[in-house]
Design a protein around this motif. Structure first.
Motif, mmCIF file in Angstrom:
data_model
loop_
_atom_site.group_PDB
_atom_site.id
_atom_site.type_symbol
_atom_site.label_atom_id
_atom_site.label_comp_id
_atom_site.label_asym_id
_atom_site.label_seq_id
_atom_site.Cartn_x
_atom_site.Cartn_y
_atom_site.Cartn_z
ATOM 1 N N LEU A 113 0.824 -1.217 0.000
ATOM 2 C CA LEU A 113 0.000 0.000 0.000
ATOM 3 C C LEU A 113 0.854 1.262 0.000
ATOM 4 O O LEU A 113 0.467 2.281 -0.576
ATOM 5 N N GLN A 114 2.010 1.195 0.643
ATOM 6 C CA GLN A 114 2.914 2.342 0.571
ATOM 7 C C GLN A 114 3.418 2.529 -0.853
ATOM 8 O O GLN A 114 3.494 3.653 -1.351
ATOM 9 N N ALA A 115 3.735 1.433 -1.518
ATOM 10 C CA ALA A 115 4.149 1.506 -2.925
ATOM 11 C C ALA A 115 3.017 2.035 -3.783
ATOM 12 O O ALA A 115 3.240 2.852 -4.692
ATOM 13 N N ALA A 116 1.790 1.597 -3.479
ATOM 14 C CA ALA A 116 0.627 2.075 -4.238
ATOM 15 C C ALA A 116 0.488 3.587 -4.095
ATOM 16 O O ALA A 116 0.286 4.298 -5.087
ATOM 17 N N ALA A 155 1.737 5.070 -16.584
ATOM 18 C CA ALA A 155 2.194 3.723 -16.219
ATOM 19 C C ALA A 155 2.375 3.615 -14.706
ATOM 20 O O ALA A 155 2.043 2.586 -14.105
ATOM 21 N N ALA A 156 2.880 4.675 -14.082
ATOM 22 C CA ALA A 156 3.041 4.674 -12.623
ATOM 23 C C ALA A 156 1.678 4.578 -11.932
ATOM 24 O O ALA A 156 1.524 3.836 -10.957
ATOM 25 N N MET A 157 0.689 5.318 -12.445
ATOM 26 C CA MET A 157 -0.653 5.242 -11.845
ATOM 27 C C MET A 157 -1.235 3.842 -11.999
ATOM 28 O O MET A 157 -1.825 3.306 -11.055
ATOM 29 N N ILE A 158 -1.078 3.245 -13.157
ATOM 30 C CA ILE A 158 -1.564 1.879 -13.363
ATOM 31 C C ILE A 158 -0.848 0.939 -12.391
ATOM 32 O O ILE A 158 -1.477 0.075 -11.765
ATOM 33 N N GLY A 159 0.453 1.119 -12.246
ATOM 34 C CA GLY A 159 1.211 0.318 -11.284
ATOM 35 C C GLY A 159 0.712 0.507 -9.864
ATOM 36 O O GLY A 159 0.671 -0.444 -9.073
ATOM 37 N N ALA A 211 -0.719 -2.316 -7.422
ATOM 38 C CA ALA A 211 -0.204 -2.504 -6.063
ATOM 39 C C ALA A 211 -1.335 -2.574 -5.040
ATOM 40 O O ALA A 211 -1.241 -3.302 -4.054
ATOM 41 N N VAL A 212 -2.418 -1.834 -5.269
ATOM 42 C CA VAL A 212 -3.593 -1.938 -4.392
ATOM 43 C C VAL A 212 -4.169 -3.348 -4.468
ATOM 44 O O VAL A 212 -4.520 -3.959 -3.444
ATOM 45 N N VAL A 213 -4.264 -3.889 -5.672
ATOM 46 C CA VAL A 213 -4.782 -5.253 -5.852
ATOM 47 C C VAL A 213 -3.862 -6.258 -5.152
ATOM 48 O O VAL A 213 -4.332 -7.160 -4.444
ATOM 49 N N VAL A 214 -2.564 -6.091 -5.327
ATOM 50 C CA VAL A 214 -1.596 -6.983 -4.680
ATOM 51 C C VAL A 214 -1.751 -6.904 -3.164
ATOM 52 O O VAL A 214 -1.763 -7.932 -2.476
ATOM 53 N N ALA A 215 -1.906 -5.707 -2.625
ATOM 54 C CA ALA A 215 -2.087 -5.549 -1.180
ATOM 55 C C ALA A 215 -3.359 -6.242 -0.707
ATOM 56 O O ALA A 215 -3.370 -6.869 0.364
ATOM 57 N N ALA A 216 -4.400 -6.172 -1.501
ATOM 58 C CA ALA A 216 -5.656 -6.832 -1.130
ATOM 59 C C ALA A 216 -5.483 -8.345 -1.095
ATOM 60 O O ALA A 216 -6.029 -9.023 -0.217
ATOM 61 N N ILE A 217 -4.732 -8.880 -2.029
ATOM 62 C CA ILE A 217 -4.506 -10.321 -2.070
ATOM 63 C C ILE A 217 -3.612 -10.763 -0.915
ATOM 64 O O ILE A 217 -3.898 -11.737 -0.226
ATOM 65 N N ILE A 218 -2.549 -10.021 -0.691
ATOM 66 C CA ILE A 218 -1.598 -10.363 0.363
ATOM 67 C C ILE A 218 -2.253 -10.257 1.735
ATOM 68 O O ILE A 218 -2.094 -11.138 2.578
#
Length: 116
Positions: free
Chosen positions: A60-63, A98-102, A106-113
């Protein structure tokens, strides 16, 4: 500290979105300023949410970092193009996009993790 920076950036970007919407409605060519406004008004509240919830995790910090920097770069390039006729640097808007898409990924990754 990260939450405060994220909140401040969200407020700055959200406020810029409103100002850009006003500028777009009073100017002749609203295309670039209108697009910058839309991006800011979409990502400012997202940053506010990320800062307010203070959820743990580097994802989430990366997001927040990607969303904030990407929005500033993308909108900044559009604003610069509107007022000067040239962008910040070649490829600045696509890099910001591209950074915004990333950031959203990252939000999706945080939700999964965090769901495990």
């Amino acid at each position: 500290m990260f939450s405060r920076i994220t909140l401040g950036l969200g407020g700055l970007i959200g406020g810029a979105g409103v100002a850009l919407a006003a500028a777009a409605s009073h100017g002749g060519d609203e295309h670039l300023l209108g697009a910058a406004s839309t991006i800011c008004l979409a990502h400012g509240p997202a940053l506010l949410a990320l800062g307010l919830f203070r959820l743990p995790g580097r994802a989430l910090q990366a997001a927040a970092l990607l969303l904030g920097v990407g929005t500033l770069l993308f909108a900044g390039d559009l604003i610069t193009r509107h007022f000067t006729g040239a962008g910040v640097f070649p490829g600045a808007a696509p890099l910001g996009g591209a950074a915004m898409i990333g950031g959203w990924i990252a939000v999706v990754v945080a939700a999964i993790i965090d769901s495990k």
